[in-house]
Design an enzyme around this catalytic site. Structure first.
Site, short mmCIF file in Angstrom:
data_model
loop_
_atom_site.label_atom_id
_atom_site.label_comp_id
_atom_site.label_asym_id
_atom_site.label_seq_id
_atom_site.Cartn_x
_atom_site.Cartn_y
_atom_site.Cartn_z
N GLY A 146 -8.42 7.75 -11.07
CA GLY A 146 -7.90 6.43 -11.46
C GLY A 146 -7.90 5.38 -10.36
N GLY A 147 -7.56 5.79 -9.14
CA GLY A 147 -7.52 4.82 -8.04
C GLY A 147 -8.88 4.22 -7.73
N SER A 164 2.07 5.47 -0.05
CA SER A 164 2.31 6.49 -1.08
C SER A 164 2.96 7.74 -0.48
CB SER A 164 1.06 6.83 -1.88
OG SER A 164 -0.01 7.07 -1.05
N CYS A 189 6.14 8.00 0.02
CA CYS A 189 7.28 7.63 0.87
C CYS A 189 8.52 7.30 0.04
CB CYS A 189 6.93 6.46 1.76
SG CYS A 189 5.76 6.89 3.06
N ARG A 199 7.77 6.42 6.52
CA ARG A 199 8.08 7.85 6.61
C ARG A 199 8.06 8.18 8.09
NH1 ARG A 199 7.08 13.01 4.10
NH2 ARG A 199 6.97 12.11 2.03
C1 SPV Z 1 -1.45 4.65 -4.38
O1 SPV Z 1 -2.08 5.54 -3.80
O2 SPV Z 1 -0.84 3.78 -3.76
C2 SPV Z 1 -1.39 4.61 -5.85
C3 SPV Z 1 -2.34 5.42 -6.58
O3 SPV Z 1 -0.62 3.89 -6.41
S1 SPV Z 1 -3.91 4.72 -6.57
O4 SPV Z 1 -4.17 4.21 -7.89
O5 SPV Z 1 -4.82 5.78 -6.23
O6 SPV Z 1 -3.95 3.65 -5.60
#
Ligand code: SPV
Ligand code: MN
Length: 626
Positions: free
Chosen positions: A225-226, A273, A275, A421
């Site tokens: 998805g990212g 992410s 954190c 973190r």
């Molecule tokens: C992140 O990693 O900050 C996310 C997931 O929210 S992603 O869609 O992979 O960016």
């Protein structure tokens, strides 16, 4: 003016799509949209196209297609489905995500625009042969808001299309209404050739190329998805660039309402992410506007914010009834939820690492057939679910959705929170002296260990300005300057705070419990509403012990002892000085960083050194009480 029927693009499109799709497309009176679709059909060569309007029928069709195609599979609980990305396609691909720029910019991953366009066109040539192309229309932000950015997404993945329906507001009708004025972001994605598990086969040709000039993003041979959900991090990159030109901010921040005495105070929060970002925005007793992205604009004397999304694509690892009660309940209740890269157990239930209960013996996960003790090619144990396994849901499923979440005006921000973190430096919560001090020493200095949302993570400490570094489409210096200027002259700028949930003692034990963060939020709320005073330290304002003691009782029914307070809120001077040096050397290597950043860091260093001369290397908060 050219009538739309006469535009060569729509005339060409008429030859390439069926009658129903043509009828839907011609209602959008925007040649730019038609041109983009036509070009991509010509390059990708799909077998057919499906144009999705805002109708429940069209949206339902895509939901069904995700199951029929095999990209998703039904689970035991009604509405739940599971999707697997490829084994080597479980996170954002930083290396192959590049900006297409005619002039290269230091500090961001870019490639010559013409060269990049040529390469991606070659990779995407005929990439949709045997596939259907879905054409989707969305709004980033509530419909008809001043904040709204409209977007058209083309993809051959029904999973991506389905996810986007959960995560974004559909806006076909807005495209019809606004015609040429729409100025959309444009996304083209193809998962490419698939293997028998329905996973992208040609991972070597995985690319995410971002063309800022045309506000278009190309994503090929990937499913995570990212990398694929255009409106998420691909749109954030485009939005940062547009915002910089237009004088607003596109941020990697949650938005939440903190409640007290019948009033709601809104906070935005940037955390890299893993954190604690989602779990903060989902705190019990508070309300959520968004968990990931925020658009911020100045309005009169205040900053207002909206969430461009309407759903959550969240990390599932560690969600259990204690850590995240609301999400837990939602994830175990019937409703439309896509689980990605989790473990499917016998009986078609889902299991993830850190869930309560016993780890199942076996199942199917991102590595295929999985059994307890399974090892990967390097001899490392394969966990039941990938550390970056996720869930996707529409926030309407949540009981704590804020009443203003769809307000086109956005919400007024009382505070901004930066959360990193770190085991040994920052106190659990602290307020900056002012906006610029907060932007520099908390936002620009945000630091974390790298985590599983990025492919080549190794746990090292990294500076991550506003947790937005992966998405910066403008030079870092300009980005910091935009932040500094943003609240200049405002009578009531948001207060700026920093939190650290990960402080450890000398034995490596966490100093705080998971639920303590609820108290930090309530303290910030009191500060914004001028109902709590604070202790002035060399690095900012920290809470008074008595205030926290009463908040711990009221908010989480916990006794808070002075010795814990002293331990947690001790100013660790040497560690703070080391951090300042790390931040300085990070920014010193970058061109165009405003000098005020160095001035503010240096002032902080001098204050710390002076305090150290007076009170020593570790300064108890009680020193500041008088
Ligand atoms: C992140 O990693 O900050 C996310 C997931 O929210 S992603 O869609 O992979 O960016
Ligand atoms: Mn994110």
């Amino acid at each position: 003016m050219l009538k739309i029927e006469e535009s060569s693009f729509i005339a060409e499109l008429k030859k390439k799509v069926d009658k129903e799709s043509y009828e839907k497309l011609i209602r959008i009176r925007c040649p730019e949209v038609h041109r983009f679709i036509l070009e991509q059909i010509d390059i990708c060569n799909p077998d057919d196209v499906f144009v999705c309007t805002d109708s429940e029928q069209d949206i339902g069709y895509i939901r069904e297609e995700a199951l029929k195609s095999g990209e998703e599979r039904k689970l035991k609980i009604r509405g739940h489905t599971v999707h697997f990305d490829g084994y080597h396609d479980q996170a954002r691909d930083r290396k192959n995500t590049k900006f297409l720029l005619s002039q290269q910019v230091a500090g961001i991953n870019c490639i010559d625009r013409e060269k990049g366009l040529q390469e991606i066109r070659k990779i995407m040539h005929n990439i949709m042969r045997g596939h259907r192309m879905y054409i989707l229309f969305f709004s980033l932000a509530p419909l008809g808001s001043e904040f709204s950015i409209y977007a058209v997404q083309l993809t051959d993945s029904s999973y991506v299309a389905h996810s986007e329906h959960l995560l974004y507001r559909t806006a076909y009708n807005e495209f019809v209404k606004r015609g040429e004025k729409i100025k959309p972001f444009k996304f083209i994605h193809s998962a490419g050739e698939l293997d028998e598990r329905m996973n992208s086969k040609n991972i070597d040709e995985r690319r995410v190329y971002i063309d800022l000039e045309k506000e278009t993003v190309y994503s090929a041979n990937t499913q995570y998805g990212g990398n694929t959900i255009g409106l998420k991090k691909l749109a954030l990159r485009l939005a940062i660039n547009r915002a910089s030109k237009e004088g607003w901010l596109a941020e990697h921040m949650f938005i939440m309402g903190v409640h007290n005495k019948g009033r709601t105070t809104y906070f935005a929060g940037a955390f890299p992410s893993l954190c604690g970002k989602t779990s903060t925005s989902m705190l019990r007793g508070e309300t959520i506007v968004g968990d990931d992205i925020a658009y911020l604009r100045r309005k009169g004397d205040r900053i207002r914010a909206v969430n461009p999304e309407k759903g959550i694509f969240g990390i599932i690892k560690g969600i259990n009834p204690e850590s995240d009660p609301i999400l837990w309940k939602t994830l175990r209740t019937p409703g439309e939820i896509i689980f990605s890269n989790d473990l499917v157990t016998e009986g078609d239930d889902v299991y993830w690492t850190g869930m309560d209960g016993e780890i199942p013996e076996k199942g199917i996960n991102y590595s295929g057939v999985w059994y307890r003790g399974k090892k990967d090619e390097n001899g490392r144990e394969v966990p039941p679910s990938h550390p970056n396994a996720r869930f996707t849901l529409d926030m309407k499923l949540l009981e704590n959705l804020d009443k203003n979440f769809d307000n086109p005006e956005g919400v007024v921000l009382g505070g901004i929170v930066y959360g990193g973190r770190d085991a040994d430096t920052n106190v659990p919560v602290i307020q900056s002296f002012n906006w610029v001090h907060g932007v520099v020493t908390m936002g620009a200095a945000l630091e974390s260990e790298t985590t599983a949302a990025i492919i080549e993570h190794d746990g090292s400490r990294k500076i991550n300005p506003m947790s937005n570094i992966d998405f910066l489409s403008i030079p870092i210096g300009r980005y910091i300057e935009n932040h500094i200027k943003f609240a200049r002259g405002l009578k009531k700028p948001p207060l700026v705070f920093s939190v650290n949930y990960f402080l450890r003692d000398e034995n490596g034990r966490y100093m705080n419990d998971i639920e303590d963060k609820a108290v930090w939020l309530k303290w910030m709320e009191l500060r914004v509403n001028e109902e709590a005073d604070a202790l002035k330290t060399p690095i900012g304002y920290i809470p008074r012990y008595e205030e926290l003691r009463s908040l711990f009782k009221r908010v989480i029914s916990k006794e808070y002892y002075k010795r814990n307070y002293i331990e947690q809120f001790t100013i660790r001077v040497v560690k703070n000085l080391e951090k300042i040096s790390r931040v300085e050397s990070f920014y010193r290597g970058i061109e165009g960083v405003p000098t005020i950043l160095f001035t503010v860091l240096n002032e902080q260093r001098e204050r710390l050194k002076k305090a150290m001369r007076e009170y020593g290397e570790n300064i108890s908060p009680t020193v500041f009480e008088s």
